[in-house]
Design an enzyme around this catalytic site. Structure first.
Site, mmCIF file in Angstrom:
data_model
loop_
_atom_site.group_PDB
_atom_site.id
_atom_site.type_symbol
_atom_site.label_atom_id
_atom_site.label_comp_id
_atom_site.label_asym_id
_atom_site.label_seq_id
_atom_site.Cartn_x
_atom_site.Cartn_y
_atom_site.Cartn_z
ATOM 1 C CG HIS A 22 39.167 46.748 36.956
ATOM 2 N ND1 HIS A 22 39.637 46.290 38.168
ATOM 3 C CD2 HIS A 22 38.388 45.760 36.458
ATOM 4 C CE1 HIS A 22 39.167 45.074 38.386
ATOM 5 N NE2 HIS A 22 38.402 44.735 37.366
ATOM 6 C CG ASP A 41 34.367 39.231 38.178
ATOM 7 O OD1 ASP A 41 35.103 38.826 37.253
ATOM 8 O OD2 ASP A 41 34.760 40.049 39.041
ATOM 9 C CG HIS A 62 31.879 41.129 44.446
ATOM 10 N ND1 HIS A 62 31.993 39.776 44.652
ATOM 11 C CD2 HIS A 62 33.002 41.502 43.790
ATOM 12 C CE1 HIS A 62 33.136 39.349 44.142
ATOM 13 N NE2 HIS A 62 33.775 40.378 43.619
ATOM 14 C CB ALA A 90 42.151 39.943 41.214
ATOM 15 C CG ASP A 144 29.349 37.710 45.555
ATOM 16 O OD1 ASP A 144 28.993 38.856 45.905
ATOM 17 O OD2 ASP A 144 30.529 37.402 45.331
ATOM 18 N N GLY A 145 26.455 38.544 47.720
ATOM 19 C CA GLY A 145 26.463 38.867 49.135
ATOM 20 C C GLY A 145 27.820 39.285 49.654
ATOM 21 C CG HIS A 186 33.067 44.335 38.377
ATOM 22 N ND1 HIS A 186 33.801 45.494 38.506
ATOM 23 C CD2 HIS A 186 33.953 43.389 37.989
ATOM 24 C CE1 HIS A 186 35.056 45.261 38.216
ATOM 25 N NE2 HIS A 186 35.180 43.981 37.886
ATOM 26 C CD GLU A 232 37.576 42.254 34.647
ATOM 27 O OE1 GLU A 232 36.980 43.016 35.428
ATOM 28 O OE2 GLU A 232 37.636 41.027 34.804
#
Length: 380
Positions: free
Chosen positions: A188, A267, A244, A133, A241-242, A209, A122
């Site tokens: 990205h 991730d 993202h 990030a 995950d609540g 993602h 990535e």
């Protein structure tokens, strides 16, 4: 020869549907079709038996990173196995090209040993506009010659590479990856709808993602999200995950792509399974507070602290998705994408005995990998 095991009484999720009061027979490292009369029988009535989880996109866990030493990698692998991930692709983050090549060499050895299923790069070939990030100073355009160097450094164990195909060299790099049997993933990225369609036509087959680190869906400029969701050739990664994704975005992706094209990923970074505190993600410092990872400088979300058992439970109990669809997104779909569905991804005779035991509330109670308990059943 290892003794046969019979797990009896559970609700078993099979490719054909859910079987109540089912039986899964394990002989050695494989699922068997029949059991000897003297087999050990474990009564798991009141529980669920599902295939081991397959994570396509994971940077670390248990306080350790896949960008570290071999011991660090194995620590992270063990942390995620304890949460049901029996097959895992190790993801790197943007670094200097020489550092990435060294990491690829180390990870390829662990892939050859069977500790990980492959390597996902990535970065560094991603958009500075959507860097998330990743260190902007280390980003670069996807020059096919440099892409090839990383693939070769992985010695046949490169599984996937995320890139921004709108950058100079992007489309040619997608073609090169496809020719080498490496999954080209769009992420990205600041691509338009049309640029994304061109990348898919060139061979890109994964959305890294989906929704995150790309332009939002617009009614006049639909951007990459619409192109990635609508094309049957594309598998879309989702981080459930609540943090993202809003539940409506998750529902939108499932509605348009369907469970056969959705792969839940973590991730995850070092803090997964470890706790709050300060960590490094590549060269960047990350603060984890209340389980949410953000860059110390700038505050961008920096991966997640998610484990796939939590993604499973949330999908069923909060998002109200059918259990069969969740199992597909966690196991069958990513296994098929990796070309490993002849061995993993479903509970069928002849496949690896990778399975997860969950209670009636979908809390993990046991993990088996290749016929051996990684987490001993907790049935009390």
């Amino acid at each position: 020869m290892a003794a046969s095991k019979v797990l009896a009484g559970a609700r078993v999720v099979l490719p054909s549907g859910i079987v109540d009061d089912g039986r899964v027979i394990v002989e050695g490292a494989r699922i068997a079709g029949a059991a000897p009369a003297d087999s050990e029988v474990l009564d798991v009535t009141g529980h669920w038996l599902v295939p081991g989880f397959v994570d396509l996109h994971n940077h670390g866990g248990g306080g350790a990173s896949f960008s570290g030493s071999a011991d660090d990698v194995l620590t992270a692998v063990r942390a995620h196995r304890a949460h049901g991930t029996t097959t895992l692709v190790a993801s790197t983050v943007t670094e200097d090209m020489g550092v990435l090549a060294q990491q690829a060499g180390l990870l390829s050895e662990l892939a050859e040993q069977g500790d990980i299923a492959g390597i996902h790069f990535e970065g560094p070939f991603i958009s500075p506009c959507r860097k998330g990030a990743h260190s902007e100073a280390l980003l670069r355009d996807p020059d096919p010659a440099e892409v090839r160097k990383l693939v070769e450094a992985a010695r046949g164990r490169a599984t996937m590479m995320t890139l921004a195909a709108e950058l100079p060299g992007g489309i040619d790099s997608v073609r090169l990856l496809a020719e080498h049997g490496v999954i080209a993933a769009i992420g990205h990225t600041d691509a338009t709808y049309e640029q994304t369609v061109a990348a898919i036509d060139a061979g890109a087959t994964v959305a890294t993602h989906l929704f995150n680190a790309m332009p939002a869906l617009g009614h006049r400029a639909p951007g990459p999200i619409a192109a990635l969701m609508e094309d049957e050739r594309v598998t879309v990664e989702l981080i459930n995950d609540g943090v993202h994704l809003h539940p409506a975005a998750l529902e939108l992706a499932f509605h348009h792509a369907g469970a056969r094209r959705v792969a839940f990923i973590t991730d995850a970074m070092d803090a997964a399974g470890s706790g709050d505190g300060r960590y490094l993600l590549g060269p960047l410092e990350v603060e984890v507070a209340d389980g949410v990872a953000r860059l110390v400088e700038g505050g961008s979300i920096a991966g997640s602290t998610l484990t796939l058992d939590r993604a499973f439970r949330r999908a069923v109990t909060v998002d109200r998705l059918p259990v069969t669809d969740v199992v597909a997104a966690l196991s069958a779909t990513p296994a098929r994408l990796l070309g490993l569905d002849d061995r993993i991804g479903s509970l069928e005779p002849g496949k690896d005995a990778d399975l997860v035991l969950l209670d009636e509330d979908f809390v993990l109670k046991g993990v088996m990998r290749r016929g051996e308990w990684v987490v001993e059943p907790q049935l009390g």
